[in-house]
Design a protein around this motif. Structure first.
Motif, PDB file in Angstrom:
ATOM      1  N   LEU A   1      -1.634   1.168 -20.804  1.00  0.00           N
ATOM      2  CA  LEU A   1      -0.778   0.583 -19.774  1.00  0.00           C
ATOM      3  C   LEU A   1      -1.111   1.145 -18.400  1.00  0.00           C
ATOM      4  O   LEU A   1      -1.042   0.425 -17.395  1.00  0.00           O
ATOM      5  N   ARG A   2      -1.470   2.425 -18.381  1.00  0.00           N
ATOM      6  CA  ARG A   2      -1.837   3.049 -17.101  1.00  0.00           C
ATOM      7  C   ARG A   2      -3.051   2.353 -16.495  1.00  0.00           C
ATOM      8  O   ARG A   2      -3.109   2.112 -15.284  1.00  0.00           O
ATOM      9  N   LYS A   3      -4.014   2.013 -17.352  1.00  0.00           N
ATOM     10  CA  LYS A   3      -5.220   1.320 -16.866  1.00  0.00           C
ATOM     11  C   LYS A   3      -4.875  -0.081 -16.363  1.00  0.00           C
ATOM     12  O   LYS A   3      -5.404  -0.527 -15.336  1.00  0.00           O
TER      13      LYS A   3
ATOM     14  N   PHE B   1      -3.231   0.324 -13.029  1.00  0.00           N
ATOM     15  CA  PHE B   1      -4.202   0.742 -12.017  1.00  0.00           C
ATOM     16  C   PHE B   1      -5.107  -0.426 -11.603  1.00  0.00           C
ATOM     17  O   PHE B   1      -5.318  -0.669 -10.410  1.00  0.00           O
ATOM     18  N   ASP B   2      -5.628  -1.156 -12.596  1.00  0.00           N
ATOM     19  CA  ASP B   2      -6.565  -2.249 -12.305  1.00  0.00           C
ATOM     20  C   ASP B   2      -5.894  -3.378 -11.525  1.00  0.00           C
ATOM     21  O   ASP B   2      -6.476  -3.925 -10.576  1.00  0.00           O
ATOM     22  N   ILE B   3      -4.687  -3.741 -11.923  1.00  0.00           N
ATOM     23  CA  ILE B   3      -4.001  -4.833 -11.226  1.00  0.00           C
ATOM     24  C   ILE B   3      -3.599  -4.402  -9.826  1.00  0.00           C
ATOM     25  O   ILE B   3      -3.723  -5.182  -8.866  1.00  0.00           O
ATOM     26  N   THR B   4      -3.136  -3.167  -9.689  1.00  0.00           N
ATOM     27  CA  THR B   4      -2.786  -2.648  -8.361  1.00  0.00           C
ATOM     28  C   THR B   4      -4.001  -2.670  -7.442  1.00  0.00           C
ATOM     29  O   THR B   4      -3.917  -3.105  -6.281  1.00  0.00           O
ATOM     30  N   LYS B   5      -5.123  -2.251  -7.960  1.00  0.00           N
ATOM     31  CA  LYS B   5      -6.371  -2.235  -7.195  1.00  0.00           C
ATOM     32  C   LYS B   5      -6.769  -3.643  -6.783  1.00  0.00           C
ATOM     33  O   LYS B   5      -7.203  -3.883  -5.641  1.00  0.00           O
ATOM     34  N   ASN B   6      -6.603  -4.597  -7.692  1.00  0.00           N
ATOM     35  CA  ASN B   6      -6.982  -5.984  -7.409  1.00  0.00           C
ATOM     36  C   ASN B   6      -6.060  -6.609  -6.374  1.00  0.00           C
ATOM     37  O   ASN B   6      -6.514  -7.337  -5.481  1.00  0.00           O
TER      38      ASN B   6
ATOM     39  N   ASN C   1       0.835  -1.210   0.000  1.00  0.00           N
ATOM     40  CA  ASN C   1       0.000   0.000   0.000  1.00  0.00           C
ATOM     41  C   ASN C   1       0.869   1.258   0.000  1.00  0.00           C
ATOM     42  O   ASN C   1       0.594   2.236   0.704  1.00  0.00           O
ATOM     43  N   ASP C   2       1.913   1.219  -0.830  1.00  0.00           N
ATOM     44  CA  ASP C   2       2.843   2.351  -0.941  1.00  0.00           C
ATOM     45  C   ASP C   2       2.276   3.345  -1.952  1.00  0.00           C
ATOM     46  O   ASP C   2       2.586   3.311  -3.141  1.00  0.00           O
ATOM     47  N   LYS C   3       1.443   4.242  -1.476  1.00  0.00           N
ATOM     48  CA  LYS C   3       0.697   5.152  -2.345  1.00  0.00           C
ATOM     49  C   LYS C   3       1.598   6.112  -3.110  1.00  0.00           C
ATOM     50  O   LYS C   3       1.291   6.503  -4.243  1.00  0.00           O
ATOM     51  N   HIS C   4       2.714   6.524  -2.497  1.00  0.00           N
ATOM     52  CA  HIS C   4       3.612   7.463  -3.176  1.00  0.00           C
ATOM     53  C   HIS C   4       4.253   6.817  -4.409  1.00  0.00           C
ATOM     54  O   HIS C   4       4.328   7.447  -5.474  1.00  0.00           O
ATOM     55  N   VAL C   5       4.700   5.581  -4.265  1.00  0.00           N
ATOM     56  CA  VAL C   5       5.307   4.879  -5.398  1.00  0.00           C
ATOM     57  C   VAL C   5       4.266   4.623  -6.481  1.00  0.00           C
ATOM     58  O   VAL C   5       4.526   4.823  -7.674  1.00  0.00           O
ATOM     59  N   ILE C   6       3.087   4.201  -6.076  1.00  0.00           N
ATOM     60  CA  ILE C   6       2.009   3.934  -7.028  1.00  0.00           C
ATOM     61  C   ILE C   6       1.668   5.197  -7.817  1.00  0.00           C
ATOM     62  O   ILE C   6       1.506   5.156  -9.044  1.00  0.00           O
ATOM     63  N   SER C   7       1.605   6.316  -7.131  1.00  0.00           N
ATOM     64  CA  SER C   7       1.294   7.592  -7.793  1.00  0.00           C
ATOM     65  C   SER C   7       2.370   7.964  -8.806  1.00  0.00           C
ATOM     66  O   SER C   7       2.064   8.445  -9.908  1.00  0.00           O
TER      67      SER C   7
END
Length: 259
Positions: free
Chosen positions: A239-241, A244-249, A221-227
Motif C-alpha cells: 500500500l505504501r508503494k 507513493f507512486d500515485i502521489t508522484k504521478n 505538494n503538502d510534503k508534511h502530510v505525505i510524509s
C-alpha cells in the motif's frame, strides 16, 4: 424491432442486461446459450426463450450476440456455424477481426459496469459499435439505438483505448475504495465516513475536468502530510508503494499542466 430474431450467446452480466433490454424492445430471443444449463435457463425464462447448452443447438437468427468473457470469444467464434445473419461480440478489448470468418460481423460494446443484481438504465449507457461494412454498421447502429440514446462508432483501436480508460475510471477506482475500506476497518471506522466524499468526487467530474477537480496533499505538494501518510503505511509496503507512486504521478501531472 418486432421482426428481429436474436440468439443470445452467454448468460452473464452483459448477456442478461442486453438480452432483457432487447426482449423488452420487441426483439425475439430465439435461444440463450451457456455451458451452464442453470444459468441459461434462468436468463431464458426472463426473455421468454429456450436454453441450450451446445453451440450446435443455437437457432437460426438475424443477430448472434456473443456476450461471454473476452478469452472465450475466439473459441465460440470458431465453433459457431452461421450462414446468414450478423455476428456481434460485446467486448471492449477484443478486436473485430476475431469474427472475420462471418460475412457480416461487428461489435456492440456497452461502456458500463454491468451486474445482474443492479438495475441499469441502458438508455444512458454509451454503446460503442463497429462493423465490417457500411450495411452491417447501419444494422448494428439500429440495434444500438434501440438500447441507448448514446451510440458511438469506434474502430477496434479506439474501443481498446476506451476500455483501458474505463478500467482506470471504474475498476481501479473501485479498488481504491476497497483499500480505503480496509484502512477504515483496521481502525474500527465505518465506510460510511467516505461515501459522501466518493459521491461528491463523482458528481464533480460530471461538470468539470478531472484535472481541474484534483485536490489533496499531492496536488497541494503538502510534503508534511505525505510524509506522515507514508510513515503510517510502513507496515504495509504494498500500500505504501501504491500511495507513493500515485502521489508522484499526481504531482508530475500538475507540474506538466503548469508548463
Amino acid at each position: 424491432m418486432k421482426d428481429l430474431r436474436c440468439a443470445l450467446i452467454g448468460s452473464g452480466n452483459v448477456a442478461t442486461h442486453l438480452g432483457i433490454a432487447l426482449h423488452r424492445a420487441g426483439v425475439r430471443i430465439t435461444c440463450v446459450y451457456s455451458r451452464n444449463g442453470a444459468h441459461a435457463r434462468t436468463l431464458a425464462a426472463k426473455v421468454h426463450s429456450k436454453a441450450v447448452t451446445k453451440i450446435s443447438g443455437i437457432n437460426e437468427a438475424d443477430v448472434f450476440l456473443i456476450a461471454v468473457k473476452d478469452d472465450a470469444i475466439s473459441a465460440i467464434a470458431k465453433k459457431l456455424n452461421v450462414n446468414d445473419g450478423i455476428v456481434l461480440h460485446t467486448s471492449g478489448s477484443v478486436g473485430i477481426d476475431v469474427l472475420k470468418k462471418f460475412n457480416q460481423h461487428g461489435v456492440l460494446y456497452p461502456l458500463q459496469s454491468l451486474s445482474v443484481n443492479r438495475n441499469i438504465h441502458l438508455e444512458d449507457v454509451p454503446m460503442c459499435i463497429e462493423a465490417n461494412d457500411k450495411s452491417t454498421l447501419l444494422s448494428v447502429s439500429n440495434i444500438a439505438s434501440v438500447l441507448s440514446d448514446f451510440v458511438y462508432e469506434l474502430d477496434s483501436h479506439q474501443r481498446a483505448a476506451a476500455h483501458l480508460a474505463a478500467v482506470f475510471a471504474n475498476n481501479f477506482s473501485n479498488h481504491m475504495y476497497h483499500i480505503a475500506d480496509s484502512i477504515l476497518e483496521e481502525h474500527d471506522l465505518p465506510f460510511d465516513l467516505v461515501r459522501p466524499l466518493i459521491l461528491e468526487t463523482a458528481m464533480k467530474v460530471l461538470d468539470h475536468s478531472p484535472a481541474a477537480s484534483q485536490t489533496g496533499p499531492a496536488s497541494r505538494n503538502d510534503k508534511h502530510v505525505i510524509s506522515r501518510h507514508l510513515a503510517s503505511l510502513k507496515k504495509n509496503p504494498a500500500l505504501r508503494k501504491i500511495y507513493f507512486d500515485i502521489t508522484k504521478n499526481i504531482a508530475a501531472q500538475k507540474k506538466k499542466r503548469k508548463k
